[in-house]
Structure formats: C-alpha cells, structure tokens
Write a protein that holds these residues in place. Structure first.
Motif, mmCIF file in Angstrom:
data_model
loop_
_atom_site.group_PDB
_atom_site.id
_atom_site.type_symbol
_atom_site.label_atom_id
_atom_site.label_comp_id
_atom_site.label_asym_id
_atom_site.label_seq_id
_atom_site.Cartn_x
_atom_site.Cartn_y
_atom_site.Cartn_z
ATOM 1 N N HIS A 6 0.799 -1.223 0.000
ATOM 2 C CA HIS A 6 0.000 0.000 0.000
ATOM 3 C C HIS A 6 0.836 1.281 0.000
ATOM 4 O O HIS A 6 0.429 2.292 0.564
ATOM 5 C CB HIS A 6 -0.993 -0.006 1.160
ATOM 6 C CG HIS A 6 -1.802 -1.262 1.222
ATOM 7 N ND1 HIS A 6 -2.768 -1.551 0.295
ATOM 8 C CD2 HIS A 6 -1.757 -2.318 2.065
ATOM 9 C CE1 HIS A 6 -3.298 -2.739 0.575
ATOM 10 N NE2 HIS A 6 -2.701 -3.221 1.640
ATOM 11 N N GLN A 7 1.999 1.231 -0.632
ATOM 12 C CA GLN A 7 2.865 2.410 -0.733
ATOM 13 C C GLN A 7 3.506 2.428 -2.118
ATOM 14 O O GLN A 7 4.132 1.459 -2.534
ATOM 15 C CB GLN A 7 3.957 2.331 0.342
ATOM 16 C CG GLN A 7 4.927 3.479 0.297
ATOM 17 C CD GLN A 7 6.012 3.320 1.366
ATOM 18 O OE1 GLN A 7 5.934 2.476 2.253
ATOM 19 N NE2 GLN A 7 7.031 4.125 1.262
ATOM 20 N N TRP A 8 3.319 3.530 -2.839
ATOM 21 C CA TRP A 8 3.936 3.664 -4.151
ATOM 22 C C TRP A 8 5.451 3.794 -3.982
ATOM 23 O O TRP A 8 5.921 4.586 -3.179
ATOM 24 C CB TRP A 8 3.399 4.883 -4.891
ATOM 25 C CG TRP A 8 1.995 4.693 -5.387
ATOM 26 C CD1 TRP A 8 0.873 5.262 -4.867
ATOM 27 C CD2 TRP A 8 1.567 3.882 -6.478
ATOM 28 N NE1 TRP A 8 -0.223 4.848 -5.567
ATOM 29 C CE2 TRP A 8 0.165 4.008 -6.566
ATOM 30 C CE3 TRP A 8 2.222 3.061 -7.390
ATOM 31 C CZ2 TRP A 8 -0.582 3.341 -7.535
ATOM 32 C CZ3 TRP A 8 1.477 2.403 -8.360
ATOM 33 C CH2 TRP A 8 0.094 2.541 -8.426
ATOM 34 N N LYS A 10 8.956 4.499 -6.211
ATOM 35 C CA LYS A 10 9.483 4.961 -7.494
ATOM 36 C C LYS A 10 10.704 4.149 -7.884
ATOM 37 O O LYS A 10 11.540 3.835 -7.052
ATOM 38 C CB LYS A 10 9.898 6.429 -7.432
ATOM 39 C CG LYS A 10 8.781 7.380 -7.627
ATOM 40 C CD LYS A 10 9.316 8.786 -7.772
ATOM 41 C CE LYS A 10 8.158 9.767 -7.821
ATOM 42 N NZ LYS A 10 8.613 11.134 -7.930
ATOM 43 N N GLU A 20 6.219 3.902 -11.018
ATOM 44 C CA GLU A 20 5.930 3.627 -9.616
ATOM 45 C C GLU A 20 5.228 2.277 -9.523
ATOM 46 O O GLU A 20 4.422 1.934 -10.389
ATOM 47 C CB GLU A 20 5.026 4.702 -9.022
ATOM 48 C CG GLU A 20 5.683 6.042 -8.886
ATOM 49 C CD GLU A 20 4.761 7.086 -8.307
ATOM 50 O OE1 GLU A 20 5.178 7.771 -7.368
ATOM 51 O OE2 GLU A 20 3.614 7.214 -8.790
ATOM 52 N N VAL A 21 5.535 1.537 -8.481
ATOM 53 C CA VAL A 21 4.958 0.211 -8.266
ATOM 54 C C VAL A 21 4.412 0.145 -6.847
ATOM 55 O O VAL A 21 5.021 0.670 -5.921
ATOM 56 C CB VAL A 21 6.032 -0.882 -8.462
ATOM 57 C CG1 VAL A 21 5.452 -2.262 -8.238
ATOM 58 C CG2 VAL A 21 6.657 -0.783 -9.850
ATOM 59 N N MET A 22 3.252 -0.500 -6.703
ATOM 60 C CA MET A 22 2.672 -0.678 -5.371
ATOM 61 C C MET A 22 2.128 -2.094 -5.239
ATOM 62 O O MET A 22 1.452 -2.606 -6.133
ATOM 63 C CB MET A 22 1.537 0.309 -5.111
ATOM 64 C CG MET A 22 0.946 0.149 -3.719
ATOM 65 S SD MET A 22 -0.214 1.442 -3.192
ATOM 66 C CE MET A 22 -1.474 1.371 -4.425
ATOM 67 N N THR A 24 -0.399 -4.552 -3.345
ATOM 68 C CA THR A 24 -1.613 -4.568 -2.533
ATOM 69 C C THR A 24 -1.774 -5.980 -1.957
ATOM 70 O O THR A 24 -0.910 -6.823 -2.139
ATOM 71 C CB THR A 24 -2.869 -4.202 -3.348
ATOM 72 O OG1 THR A 24 -3.198 -5.281 -4.220
ATOM 73 C CG2 THR A 24 -2.669 -2.921 -4.137
ATOM 74 N N ARG A 31 2.249 2.424 -12.387
ATOM 75 C CA ARG A 31 1.766 3.651 -13.017
ATOM 76 C C ARG A 31 2.960 4.541 -13.390
ATOM 77 O O ARG A 31 4.073 4.362 -12.907
ATOM 78 C CB ARG A 31 0.803 4.410 -12.114
ATOM 79 C CG ARG A 31 1.457 5.046 -10.912
ATOM 80 C CD ARG A 31 0.444 5.769 -10.053
ATOM 81 N NE ARG A 31 1.099 6.421 -8.912
ATOM 82 C CZ ARG A 31 0.462 7.043 -7.955
ATOM 83 N NH1 ARG A 31 -0.857 7.107 -7.974
ATOM 84 N NH2 ARG A 31 1.129 7.607 -6.963
ATOM 85 N N SER A 33 4.860 7.789 -12.895
ATOM 86 C CA SER A 33 4.930 8.752 -11.787
ATOM 87 C C SER A 33 4.749 10.186 -12.261
ATOM 88 O O SER A 33 4.355 11.042 -11.484
ATOM 89 C CB SER A 33 6.255 8.616 -11.042
ATOM 90 O OG SER A 33 7.342 8.967 -11.875
ATOM 91 N N PRO A 36 0.319 10.176 -13.004
ATOM 92 C CA PRO A 36 -0.431 9.141 -12.283
ATOM 93 C C PRO A 36 -1.921 9.131 -12.617
ATOM 94 O O PRO A 36 -2.572 8.094 -12.497
ATOM 95 C CB PRO A 36 -0.189 9.475 -10.808
ATOM 96 C CG PRO A 36 0.294 10.874 -10.782
ATOM 97 C CD PRO A 36 0.936 11.145 -12.108
ATOM 98 N N THR A 40 -3.614 3.101 -14.230
ATOM 99 C CA THR A 40 -2.789 2.142 -13.512
ATOM 100 C C THR A 40 -2.935 0.771 -14.157
ATOM 101 O O THR A 40 -4.034 0.374 -14.521
ATOM 102 C CB THR A 40 -3.251 2.057 -12.041
ATOM 103 O OG1 THR A 40 -3.160 3.354 -11.452
ATOM 104 C CG2 THR A 40 -2.416 1.096 -11.244
#
Length: 64
Positions: A6-8, A10, A20-22, A24, A31, A33, A36, A40
């Motif tokens: 739960h944190q993007w 870079k 950017e990768v997150m 979940t 996405r 950066s 954004p 996504t």
C-alpha cells in the motif's frame, strides 16, 4: 527494489524516475509517476513474478 504494501515506490533508472509500483493484498499496481492520473496497470502476483524472472534472464534486453 523492495515493495511495501500500500505504498507507491518509485523506480529510478539513469536518474529518471518515471515508474511507480505498489503491492496490494491481491495484486501489483504500476503507473507513470509523471502522469499518475493517466491510469494504472494491475498484475497478479504470478504475472509479476514471471515479469521479474524474465527481467533477471534478460528477456527484455535490447539487442546489442
């Protein structure tokens, strides 16, 4: 790069931060950066693992 839930995060390459990768609970999100709001991409854990393995093997390298 170590993904945090739960944190993007870079990714920088050659001084340029554009991806950017997150992580979940159910998927991996990617996405741009710089834009954004443009959307996504989402990948299952299996798809992401396959991508990472392909990267390690040089599957995506341009011909030299």
């Amino acid at each position: 790069m170590s993904l945090q839930r739960h944190q993007w995060i870079k990714h920088s390459h050659n001084g340029s931060s554009c991806v950017e990768v997150m992580l979940t609970d159910t998927e991996v999100l990617v996405r741009n950066s710089r834009r954004p709001e443009a959307g996504t991409l989402s990948f299952t854990f299996a798809e992401w693992a396959s991508h990472v393995e392909g990267h390690r093997l040089g599957v995506f390298d341009l011909p030299g």
